[in-house]
Design an enzyme around this catalytic site. Sequence first.
Site, PDB file in Angstrom:
ATOM      1  N   ARG A  65       0.775  -1.273  -0.017  1.00 22.81           N
ATOM      2  CA  ARG A  65       0.023  -0.100  -0.084  1.00 22.81           C
ATOM      3  C   ARG A  65       0.767   1.269   0.034  1.00 22.81           C
ATOM      4  O   ARG A  65       0.610   2.230  -0.674  1.00 22.81           O
ATOM      5  CB  ARG A  65      -1.224  -0.093   1.110  1.00 22.81           C
ATOM      6  N   HIS A  69       0.463   4.307  -2.457  1.00 22.34           N
ATOM      7  CA  HIS A  69       0.019   5.558  -2.072  1.00 22.34           C
ATOM      8  C   HIS A  69       1.289   6.641  -2.679  1.00 22.34           C
ATOM      9  O   HIS A  69       0.799   7.787  -2.804  1.00 22.34           O
ATOM     10  CB  HIS A  69      -0.063   5.793  -0.855  1.00 22.34           C
ATOM     11  N   ASN A  97      -3.589   9.269   4.184  1.00 22.25           N
ATOM     12  CA  ASN A  97      -2.507   8.104   4.594  1.00 22.25           C
ATOM     13  C   ASN A  97      -2.389   7.650   5.770  1.00 22.25           C
ATOM     14  O   ASN A  97      -1.486   7.456   6.514  1.00 22.25           O
ATOM     15  CB  ASN A  97      -1.176   8.973   4.023  1.00 22.25           C
ATOM     16  N   HIS A 196      -6.744  -5.823  -2.578  1.00 20.80           N
ATOM     17  CA  HIS A 196      -7.347  -5.968  -1.459  1.00 20.80           C
ATOM     18  C   HIS A 196      -7.731  -7.621  -1.179  1.00 20.80           C
ATOM     19  O   HIS A 196      -8.500  -7.621  -0.067  1.00 20.80           O
ATOM     20  CB  HIS A 196      -8.966  -5.186  -1.503  1.00 20.80           C
TER      21      HIS A 196
END
Length: 328
Positions: A65, A69, A97, A196
């Site tokens: 992740r 990001h 975040n 996910h």
Amino acid sequence: MKSHQFLFLICLSFIVVGATGHGKGGYGLVRNFYRRSCPPAENLIRDITWSKVRSNAALGARLLRIHYHDCFVKGCDASILLNRVGNDPSEKEARPNFALSGFDVIDDIKTQVEKVCPGVVSCADILALSARDAVSYPFQRPMWDVLTGRRDGRTSLASDTNGNLPSAFANFTNLQQLFASKGLNVNDLVALSGAHTIGVAHCGAFSRRLFNFTGKDDMDPSLDPIYGEQLKKICPLPTNAATIVEMDPHSSLSFDKNYFNILLKKKGLLQSDAALLTDKKSARIVRQLQSPRTFFRAFGISMINMGAIEVLTGTNGEIRRNCRVINS
Ligand code: HEM
Ligand SMILES: *[C@@H]1O[C@H](CO)[C@@H](O)[C@H](O)[C@H]1NC(C)=O
Ligand SMILES: *[C@@H]1O[C@H](CO)[C@@H](O)[C@H](O)[C@H]1NC(C)=O
């Protein structure tokens, strides 16, 4: 290898990258960029990542992740890792975040890489490689070829995240547009959402689907009602900020194609997950990715595309010595 053969290979890899990488920018990345300048780099990063994930399996999702990001905000330039300078909050302090963690793992990798090859390997490449290695750990082999040669950015502002990271409540149009603005298409959107299959979400990311969704004391109709009742018990109102839920129930530590199975059963946890079924083309891709082989291949291709978003290469940016601060 003779030098002209070596040059030929370099040219070839540029052509290959240029032909496949449709991520915005990113044409300067190559396979094995550190082959000459720091031969041990990729194996070292893999070994440290694997040993960290071996002792804490939840790190896999966190490292994946962080890279995502990073790439969606000003490109894959490791700006997500920078501490604030002065009073202006940095990217990692921005609202979307808040749940990121695992930065200490990147610090450990960087420290060890700096010992072997000081000032050579970028933090942005470490993020891309460790994301791949984290996902690959259970398979004990690299799941895709990470292209390298990224350089590190020199600025990071929380405000740069505005509008660049999709909301958990996004509909299909929002998602498609945001991904398109990064040079990513619907195949990428669906394949990457398969991330996910690992990791967790806080109740606040989905609880509005459970209570009074349309103002009639109802649930989101795109959520399986029995699953919704279970989620209500785990995440009652008022929402507990600390409670987390597996995104892929009972299998959130295992990188598999299970996300797409539960999605089709209306058990995708986020509205943005469920949204992938609201478009015909996207729903068709969801069904195609039910096969593990197809999913792994598609995920690798889309990770390469995502890893090429607006990268800094050549003499742009710098090779940070400490991933948390720019070189002075
Ligand atoms: C399509 C748009 C996406 C949306 C709206 C979205 C949103 C979210 C949200 C809300 C969470 C839970 C955060 C929390 O409450 O702690 C989450 C977790 C996560 N996301 Fe996404 N995401 C998207 C795409 C992606 C992509 C492209 C990747 C990587 C390729 C990714 C990887 C992850 C991972 C691994 C986690 C679990 C993190 C952990 O367990 O620490 N997501 N995402
Ligand atoms: C998606 O959400 C946007 C607002 O973010 C809205 O304007 C648009 O109408 C929505 N699209 C669909 C198809 O619901
Ligand atoms: C549900 O939403 C409606 C409309 O917004 C509101 O009038 C009602 O009070 C809400 N019910 C609860 C239990 O919050």
